[in-house]
Enzyme design. Structure first.
Site, PDB file in Angstrom:
ATOM      1  CG  ASP A  77      -2.946   3.720  -3.809  1.00  0.00           C
ATOM      2  OD1 ASP A  77      -3.971   3.022  -4.366  1.00  0.00           O
ATOM      3  OD2 ASP A  77      -3.191   4.423  -3.031  1.00  0.00           O
ATOM      4  CD  GLU A  78      -5.213  -1.620  -1.451  1.00  0.00           C
ATOM      5  OE1 GLU A  78      -5.661  -2.245  -0.437  1.00  0.00           O
ATOM      6  OE2 GLU A  78      -5.878  -0.525  -1.901  1.00  0.00           O
ATOM      7  CG  ASP A  81      -2.362   0.885   1.017  1.00  0.00           C
ATOM      8  OD1 ASP A  81      -2.523   1.257  -0.034  1.00  0.00           O
ATOM      9  OD2 ASP A  81      -3.127   0.298   2.086  1.00  0.00           O
TER      10      ASP A  81
END
Length: 483
Positions: free
Chosen positions: A105-106, A11
């Site tokens: 973003d993950e 993350d």
């Protein structure tokens, strides 16, 4: 459940805001809020420093401004965020063929499938190296969770924030979960959480103690069974390398309701063109054109039309969207419009009649209006727009970014990701020496040797901190919806 913590969840920390801080030296360590800046805008994400004031993702921008009036408020730069996301995803794919992106973003990574981890020690080593590589390549920080299941890996990465690594050893999952609130578990939102609280269930341990039958009675069969299994730390979901893309869509929310039907049509055409650009950028085409209209009273209408074959032709998509708009009553005003394409394929089979009609429509649109020819009056050029936070270049002062604009002026701070805090200058909005510019890389593209001056490609970025956000974008953001 696995015998080793070989599922990794990455993350990136406050991704959009961290990118902005890394690219703007004057904002490092400051409160930064990224999102739609209009009256109806929402927060896409904010820096860790802004969260101290109570700002969070999906909050109305007006409320954020009241909580943190001195924060920097910036318009998102999605192309830059996507390019940096792809750098991170390449690093993840270097670890394993099984990478499951959840957003920009993950992502989940199956380390065991890549042969880089087989026990707790090797998994921790892989996670530590990944964080180092991300910092070296992007200048940003990410938090890593390691566990024997996807659910626990994600919980671990949340605990690791900001800029940390947490490993949950197999066999300790139940003890880890029991004191946590029920909202920790996936699928437990505010409504479900309140329902459980009224039944005296506030922790994961309470769920396990209540038993499966009680959960089914309270929440229904499917949700009750799933929640009870999660409370026992049972999660057999595999990491899926590719999630099939179901649709490509874009939408805009307008600061003021649009009442002019002609303007609505123009906006729909513009959205159709943006949607096709995203479609082509992904190497896709689609059969079903979807129009979304949210009216002044918040009622939302969706209309769709399925073509005879998949297309990525902008004329075809514009025409279909226009036909769909004809069936929608926009009396009273429109606050949101969206155009999407579904039924995706990786080839095109054009509807020749529709395509030809689209070409004729383009030709007609290009013909000058007779009245304008007779009057022969020049059309005034529209005022140039300078979105806050976006990059510009000045002939004399070089690269900078827009701090704000209004009343015919634009204020620019001249600095780069590798410079000291820059000076601020103000120009007329139509200054011919000022032009939009492409963002600079967050770290120099060419490595520098020690002693040559400037940062090296392996120089650590500042500690930006923060938590990542769900995929809640501001008005005007384009979305590639996963299946």
């Amino acid at each position: 459940m696995r015998a080793a913590p070989t599922i990794l969840h990455l993350d990136m920390d406050a991704f959009f805001a961290s990118v902005e801080q890394a690219s703007k030296p004057s904002l490092r360590g400051k409160a930064v809020v990224v999102g739609g800046l209009g009256p109806r805008g929402v927060v896409a994400t904010c820096s860790y420093e802004a969260r101290v004031f109570g700002v969070h993702s999906a909050m109305p921008m007006g409320q954020a401004r009241r909580l943190a009036p001195n924060a920097a408020y910036l318009v998102p730069r999605f192309e830059l965020y996507r390019s940096i996301s792809e750098q991170v995803m390449r690093l993840l794919r270097g670890l394993s063929p099984l990478v499951e992106p959840l957003s920009l973003d993950e992502a989940f990574v199956d380390l065991e499938a890549g042969g880089v981890a087989w026990d707790a020690a090797s998994a921790r080593l892989a996670g530590t190296k990944l964080r180092t590589d991300i910092r070296a390549v992007t200048g940003l920080t990410g938090s890593v969770g390691l566990a024997a299941s996807k659910m626990l890996a994600k919980i671990a990465s949340e605990e690791a924030k900001p800029d940390g690594l947490v490993l949950i050893p197999p066999g300790t999952e139940r003890a880890k979960l029991e004191p946590m609130t029920v909202r920790t578990l996936p699928g437990v939102g505010p409504a479900t959480g309140d329902h459980l609280r009224r039944a005296g269930i506030t922790t994961v341990g309470d769920i396990a103690e209540a038993g499966e039958d009680e959960l089914v009675r309270l929440l229904g069969k499917a949700h009750g069974h799933a929640l009870y299994a999660m409370a026992l730390a049972l999660d057999e979901r595999p990491v899926v390398a590719e999630r099939e893309t179901k649709s490509v869509s874009v939408e805009d929310t307008y600061d003021v309701d649009i009442h002019d039907r002609v303007r609505v049509g123009v906006e729909v055409g513009r959205l159709a063109d943006r949607c096709v650009r995203r479609l082509r950028g992904s190497g896709l085409s689609g059969r079903t054109i979807v129009l979304k209209v949210r009216r002044y009273d918040f009622s939302t209408l969706t209309r769709s039309e399925t073509l005879r074959g998949p297309t990525d032709d902008p004329g075809v998509v514009r025409e279909a969207a226009a036909r769909l708009l004809d069936s929608v009553d926009t009396t009273g005003g429109v606050r949101l419009l969206g155009v999407g394409v579904s039924g995706l394929a990786d080839y095109t089979q054009e509807d020749l009649f529709a395509q030809a009609a689209g070409e004729r429509a383009d030709e007609v649109a290009e013909e000058p209006d007779a009245e304008s020819v007779q009057e022969d009056r020049p059309t005034p050029a529209p005022e140039r727009r300078w979105p806050s936070g976006h990059d510009v270049r000045h002939v004399e002062y070089g690269h900078g970014w827009v701090q704000g604009s209004g009343l015919g002026r634009v204020t620019v701070r001249f600095e780069t990701p590798y410079s000291e805090t820059g000076r601020v200058r103000t120009f007329p909005v139509d200054d011919p020496d000022l032009a939009p510019a492409e963002p600079l890389p967050l770290v120099p593209a060419v490595p520098r040797r020690p002693g040559e001056g400037g940062p090296t490609t392996t120089e650590a970025a500042p500690d930006l901190g923060g938590e990542t956000d769900a995929e809640t974008g501001p008005a005007g953001s384009a979305r590639l919806a996963p299946g």
